[in-house]
Write a protein that holds these residues in place. Structure first.
Motif, PDB file in Angstrom:
ATOM      1  N   GLN A 118       0.774  -1.144   0.074  1.00  0.00           N
ATOM      2  CA  GLN A 118      -0.034  -0.106  -0.097  1.00  0.00           C
ATOM      3  C   GLN A 118       0.863   1.068   0.129  1.00  0.00           C
ATOM      4  O   GLN A 118       0.377   2.362  -0.255  1.00  0.00           O
ATOM      5  CB  GLN A 118      -0.944   0.015   1.120  1.00  0.00           C
ATOM      6  N   ALA A 119       2.263   0.984   0.310  1.00  0.00           N
ATOM      7  CA  ALA A 119       2.976   2.234   0.503  1.00  0.00           C
ATOM      8  C   ALA A 119       4.511   1.879   0.196  1.00  0.00           C
ATOM      9  O   ALA A 119       4.969   0.847   0.539  1.00  0.00           O
ATOM     10  CB  ALA A 119       2.815   2.818   1.769  1.00  0.00           C
ATOM     11  N   VAL A 120       5.205   2.889  -0.119  1.00  0.00           N
ATOM     12  CA  VAL A 120       6.909   2.658  -0.305  1.00  0.00           C
ATOM     13  C   VAL A 120       7.285   3.896   0.250  1.00  0.00           C
ATOM     14  O   VAL A 120       7.102   5.026  -0.120  1.00  0.00           O
ATOM     15  CB  VAL A 120       7.355   2.379  -1.466  1.00  0.00           C
ATOM     16  N   VAL A 121       8.536   3.783   1.172  1.00  0.00           N
ATOM     17  CA  VAL A 121       9.339   4.852   1.605  1.00  0.00           C
ATOM     18  C   VAL A 121      10.549   4.943   0.683  1.00  0.00           C
ATOM     19  O   VAL A 121      11.043   3.647   0.825  1.00  0.00           O
ATOM     20  CB  VAL A 121       9.466   4.812   3.102  1.00  0.00           C
ATOM     21  N   VAL A 122      11.035   5.956   0.337  1.00  0.00           N
ATOM     22  CA  VAL A 122      12.324   5.976  -0.290  1.00  0.00           C
ATOM     23  C   VAL A 122      13.076   7.112   0.210  1.00  0.00           C
ATOM     24  O   VAL A 122      12.724   8.246   0.465  1.00  0.00           O
ATOM     25  CB  VAL A 122      11.979   6.379  -1.698  1.00  0.00           C
ATOM     26  N   ASN A 123      14.611   6.865  -0.076  1.00  0.00           N
ATOM     27  CA  ASN A 123      15.252   8.025   0.265  1.00  0.00           C
ATOM     28  C   ASN A 123      16.642   7.980  -0.770  1.00  0.00           C
ATOM     29  O   ASN A 123      16.819   6.898  -1.284  1.00  0.00           O
ATOM     30  CB  ASN A 123      16.207   7.991   1.481  1.00  0.00           C
ATOM     31  N   SER A 124      17.105   8.943  -0.890  1.00  0.00           N
ATOM     32  CA  SER A 124      18.485   8.945  -1.882  1.00  0.00           C
ATOM     33  C   SER A 124      19.667   9.502  -0.745  1.00  0.00           C
ATOM     34  O   SER A 124      19.225   9.591   0.296  1.00  0.00           O
ATOM     35  CB  SER A 124      18.144  10.034  -2.950  1.00  0.00           C
ATOM     36  N   ALA A 125      20.810   9.648  -1.562  1.00  0.00           N
ATOM     37  CA  ALA A 125      22.074   9.737  -0.866  1.00  0.00           C
ATOM     38  C   ALA A 125      22.555   8.571  -0.212  1.00  0.00           C
ATOM     39  O   ALA A 125      23.771   8.504  -0.094  1.00  0.00           O
ATOM     40  CB  ALA A 125      21.818  11.170   0.104  1.00  0.00           C
ATOM     41  N   ILE A 126      21.968   7.710   0.687  1.00  0.00           N
ATOM     42  CA  ILE A 126      22.639   6.689   1.442  1.00  0.00           C
ATOM     43  C   ILE A 126      21.533   5.330   1.076  1.00  0.00           C
ATOM     44  O   ILE A 126      20.362   5.388   1.052  1.00  0.00           O
ATOM     45  CB  ILE A 126      22.542   7.115   2.927  1.00  0.00           C
ATOM     46  N   ALA A 127      22.616   4.740   0.506  1.00  0.00           N
ATOM     47  CA  ALA A 127      22.262   3.255   0.103  1.00  0.00           C
ATOM     48  C   ALA A 127      21.560   2.226   0.855  1.00  0.00           C
ATOM     49  O   ALA A 127      20.794   1.187   0.757  1.00  0.00           O
ATOM     50  CB  ALA A 127      22.990   2.525  -0.797  1.00  0.00           C
ATOM     51  N   ASN A 128      21.908   2.632   2.319  1.00  0.00           N
ATOM     52  CA  ASN A 128      21.769   1.227   3.619  1.00  0.00           C
ATOM     53  C   ASN A 128      22.170  -0.137   2.904  1.00  0.00           C
ATOM     54  O   ASN A 128      21.360  -0.993   2.990  1.00  0.00           O
ATOM     55  CB  ASN A 128      20.259   1.286   3.882  1.00  0.00           C
ATOM     56  N   SER A 129      23.341  -0.245   2.321  1.00  0.00           N
ATOM     57  CA  SER A 129      23.802  -1.445   1.720  1.00  0.00           C
ATOM     58  C   SER A 129      25.213  -1.817   2.323  1.00  0.00           C
ATOM     59  O   SER A 129      26.090  -0.817   2.684  1.00  0.00           O
ATOM     60  CB  SER A 129      23.862  -1.024   0.390  1.00  0.00           C
ATOM     61  N   CYS A 130      25.468  -2.851   2.451  1.00  0.00           N
ATOM     62  CA  CYS A 130      26.590  -3.310   3.399  1.00  0.00           C
ATOM     63  C   CYS A 130      26.776  -2.782   4.751  1.00  0.00           C
ATOM     64  O   CYS A 130      27.745  -2.200   5.096  1.00  0.00           O
ATOM     65  CB  CYS A 130      27.955  -3.073   2.482  1.00  0.00           C
ATOM     66  N   THR A 131      25.432  -2.876   5.430  1.00  0.00           N
ATOM     67  CA  THR A 131      25.375  -2.207   6.724  1.00  0.00           C
ATOM     68  C   THR A 131      24.909  -3.087   7.704  1.00  0.00           C
ATOM     69  O   THR A 131      24.722  -2.720   8.854  1.00  0.00           O
ATOM     70  CB  THR A 131      24.569  -0.902   6.631  1.00  0.00           C
ATOM     71  N   LEU A 181       6.290   3.948   9.169  1.00  0.00           N
ATOM     72  CA  LEU A 181       5.228   4.472   8.040  1.00  0.00           C
ATOM     73  C   LEU A 181       3.996   3.728   8.080  1.00  0.00           C
ATOM     74  O   LEU A 181       2.837   4.308   8.009  1.00  0.00           O
ATOM     75  CB  LEU A 181       5.774   4.161   6.645  1.00  0.00           C
ATOM     76  N   GLY A 182       3.983   2.404   8.423  1.00  0.00           N
ATOM     77  CA  GLY A 182       2.817   1.660   8.635  1.00  0.00           C
ATOM     78  C   GLY A 182       2.049   2.489   9.839  1.00  0.00           C
ATOM     79  O   GLY A 182       0.913   2.787   9.659  1.00  0.00           O
ATOM     80  N   GLU A 183       2.588   2.770  10.917  1.00  0.00           N
ATOM     81  CA  GLU A 183       1.930   3.553  12.051  1.00  0.00           C
ATOM     82  C   GLU A 183       1.390   4.855  11.669  1.00  0.00           C
ATOM     83  O   GLU A 183       0.314   5.180  11.870  1.00  0.00           O
ATOM     84  CB  GLU A 183       2.661   3.564  13.149  1.00  0.00           C
ATOM     85  N   LYS A 184       2.095   5.477  10.764  1.00  0.00           N
ATOM     86  CA  LYS A 184       1.497   6.822  10.420  1.00  0.00           C
ATOM     87  C   LYS A 184       0.284   6.665   9.190  1.00  0.00           C
ATOM     88  O   LYS A 184      -0.510   7.417   9.564  1.00  0.00           O
ATOM     89  CB  LYS A 184       2.758   7.627   9.623  1.00  0.00           C
ATOM     90  N   LEU A 185       0.436   5.803   8.545  1.00  0.00           N
ATOM     91  CA  LEU A 185      -0.815   5.611   7.555  1.00  0.00           C
ATOM     92  C   LEU A 185      -1.854   4.688   8.159  1.00  0.00           C
ATOM     93  O   LEU A 185      -2.824   4.315   7.585  1.00  0.00           O
ATOM     94  CB  LEU A 185      -0.371   5.013   6.642  1.00  0.00           C
ATOM     95  N   GLY A 186      -1.650   4.089   9.457  1.00  0.00           N
ATOM     96  CA  GLY A 186      -2.721   3.183   9.909  1.00  0.00           C
ATOM     97  C   GLY A 186      -2.812   1.815   9.167  1.00  0.00           C
ATOM     98  O   GLY A 186      -4.079   1.400   8.957  1.00  0.00           O
ATOM     99  N   ILE A 187      -1.908   1.344   8.431  1.00  0.00           N
ATOM    100  CA  ILE A 187      -1.736   0.228   7.832  1.00  0.00           C
ATOM    101  C   ILE A 187      -1.016  -0.898   8.349  1.00  0.00           C
ATOM    102  O   ILE A 187       0.123  -0.401   9.085  1.00  0.00           O
ATOM    103  CB  ILE A 187      -1.647   0.744   6.333  1.00  0.00           C
ATOM    104  N   SER A 188      -1.182  -1.880   8.199  1.00  0.00           N
ATOM    105  CA  SER A 188       0.013  -3.099   8.453  1.00  0.00           C
ATOM    106  C   SER A 188       1.418  -2.829   7.824  1.00  0.00           C
ATOM    107  O   SER A 188       1.376  -2.287   6.851  1.00  0.00           O
ATOM    108  CB  SER A 188      -0.285  -4.442   8.040  1.00  0.00           C
ATOM    109  N   PRO A 189       2.375  -2.797   8.741  1.00  0.00           N
ATOM    110  CA  PRO A 189       4.057  -2.867   8.113  1.00  0.00           C
ATOM    111  C   PRO A 189       4.269  -3.713   7.192  1.00  0.00           C
ATOM    112  O   PRO A 189       4.895  -3.437   6.145  1.00  0.00           O
ATOM    113  CB  PRO A 189       4.878  -3.087   9.400  1.00  0.00           C
ATOM    114  N   ASP A 190       3.433  -4.766   6.935  1.00  0.00           N
ATOM    115  CA  ASP A 190       3.376  -5.779   5.919  1.00  0.00           C
ATOM    116  C   ASP A 190       3.183  -5.368   4.548  1.00  0.00           C
ATOM    117  O   ASP A 190       3.238  -5.794   3.540  1.00  0.00           O
ATOM    118  CB  ASP A 190       2.805  -7.128   6.117  1.00  0.00           C
ATOM    119  N   LEU A 191       2.531  -4.112   4.416  1.00  0.00           N
ATOM    120  CA  LEU A 191       1.817  -3.416   3.336  1.00  0.00           C
ATOM    121  C   LEU A 191       2.929  -2.108   2.842  1.00  0.00           C
ATOM    122  O   LEU A 191       2.533  -1.445   2.049  1.00  0.00           O
ATOM    123  CB  LEU A 191       0.705  -2.981   3.613  1.00  0.00           C
TER     124      LEU A 191
END
Length: 398
Positions: A70-83, A98-108
């Motif tokens: 139901q949603a996707v959160v995105v960021n640039s600048a930092i890949a969060n890879s090999c962390t 984000l699930g809490e903010k939107l009132g939906i399951s985190p699995d979405l």
């Protein structure tokens, strides 16, 4: 059914936001989200790099669970890879918040990151950013995903399904580390079509093979990247459940148009690039070999450098063809560059050098190759190799 290209607009029920939270060193949007007012069927393709980043793995697992988002959160600048474990926990925290903010399951909730490999996310900024996000109908999120891109990449079409107008809108980022093996960049496609999740996955995977997987900038496959499609069904067409459904071919064609347009925009905006390079192969033994040869040509550093220098050196093209393991009638290959025939029956054809050089000054250079080994075709896109590519990548970290 006719597929109509239109100015970018979100399909019914989709919202987004893009904001700046200070993740990078430049003054630009670097964080955002995309969401549907109702759960959407979802599909994804993902990088095959062995060091798959935490957000990529998390989103893959989330979609594979039941093909819904139901949603996707995105960021640039930092890949969060090999962390490590911390990176995995941080991605899960984003999903939870984000699930809490939107009132939906985190699995979405899906998570996507792009940028510098090896750096952890500053979670204080991420948490504050999630709190700031607001539903909007502009295209701010298309800016928030950019890294070395020079502009946002967007595409939108409409098609009629079951008497209803369906919109498919996509955006992506990608400029360097582009040599996809099941998508190497971030791409997001939204639609208000109603379609079964497994069928959507099949359609996306098939479409990616001849679009995103046929572009190359520098031969490098990233750790993070993916293409995600969300279909929320708010167009109210009868749900597509099978490739034999009457409207399925129209939907698949429309999705392919969006994927293809986004792929070409990435190739044209390769780091430091000045030209889009398109290669069309005909007379291939089979489609796989046609695609192989086309991608080898647009990926050759010698070919790319010659195109940057406006040097019609067709020898670099024919040697690249010969270096593949594709079936080739070595006595009957032809090569045409921006409409100028240079090789026929594997021999040089006289052409005016000045005319050829002028033709290569165009923003797009098209290479047409005939292998005379069958009836199959292939197509690929790339860009020229410039001094600026080296400059950008010599100082990406510092």
């Amino acid at each position: 059914m006719t597929v109509t290209t239109i100015d970018f607009q979100w399909p019914a029920g989709f919202y987004n936001d893009g904001i700046e939270i200070g993740l990078g060193t430049v003054d630009k949007k670097d964080f955002g989200y995309l969401f549907s007012e109702v759960p959407a069927t979802a599909a994804g393709t993902y990088t095959t790099n062995q060091f798959q980043a935490a957000p990529t793995k998390l989103t893959k697992n989330t979609i594979n669970h039941n093909h819904h988002l139901q949603a996707v959160v995105v960021n640039s600048a930092i890949a969060n890879s090999c962390t490590g474990v911390q990176g995995e926990q941080d991605a899960q925290t984003e999903q939870q918040l984000l699930g809490e903010k939107l009132g939906i399951s985190p699995d979405l909730v899906g998570v996507a990151s792009t940028g510098l490999i090896g750096a952890p996310l500053p979670m204080d900024k991420i948490k504050a950013g999630i709190a700031q996000l607001q539903p909007a109908t502009d295209d701010g999120v298309t800016q928030a995903v950019l890294t070395t891109d020079t502009h946002a990449k967007k595409a939108c079409v409409q098609v009629e399904l079951d008497g209803q107008t369906v919109t498919i809108a996509g955006f992506c980022k990608g400029s360097g580390m582009i040599h996809p093996k099941m998508a190497t960049m971030l791409g997001f496609v939204t639609t208000d079509a109603a379609i079964d999740g497994e069928l959507l996955q099949h359609t996306l995977s098939t479409g990616v093979d001849t679009t995103f997987n046929q572009i190359t900038v520098d031969g490098d496959t990233s750790t993070n990247d993916m293409v995600v499609v969300m279909a929320n069904g708010l167009a109210k067409n009868a749900e597509l459940t099978s490739t034999t459904d009457a409207d399925y071919a129209a939907f698949a064609e429309a999705l392919h148009v969006v994927l293809g347009e986004l792929a070409k925009q990435i190739a044209a905006d390769g780091e430091g690039a000045t030209k889009l390079v398109e290669c069309n192969v005909s007379g291939a033994f089979n489609d796989q070999e046609g695609q192989q040869v086309a991608k080898a040509i647009v990926g050759s550093n010698l070919v790319k450098a010659a195109i940057f220098g406006q040097d019609p050196n067709w020898g670099r093209i024919i040697s690249t063809i010969g270096a593949t393991d594709a079936h080739v009638d070595i006595d009957h290959v032809s090569i045409t560059l921006n409409g100028i025939l240079m090789v026929q029956d594997s021999l040089a054809v006289p052409f005016d050098l000045d005319t050829a050089v002028d033709a290569m000054k165009e923003n797009q250079v098209t290479i047409d190759v005939t292998l005379n080994s069958g009836n199959a075709t292939g197509q690929a896109w790339g860009c020229d190799l410039t001094y600026n590519y080296v400059k950008i990548n010599a100082s990406y970290h510092t």
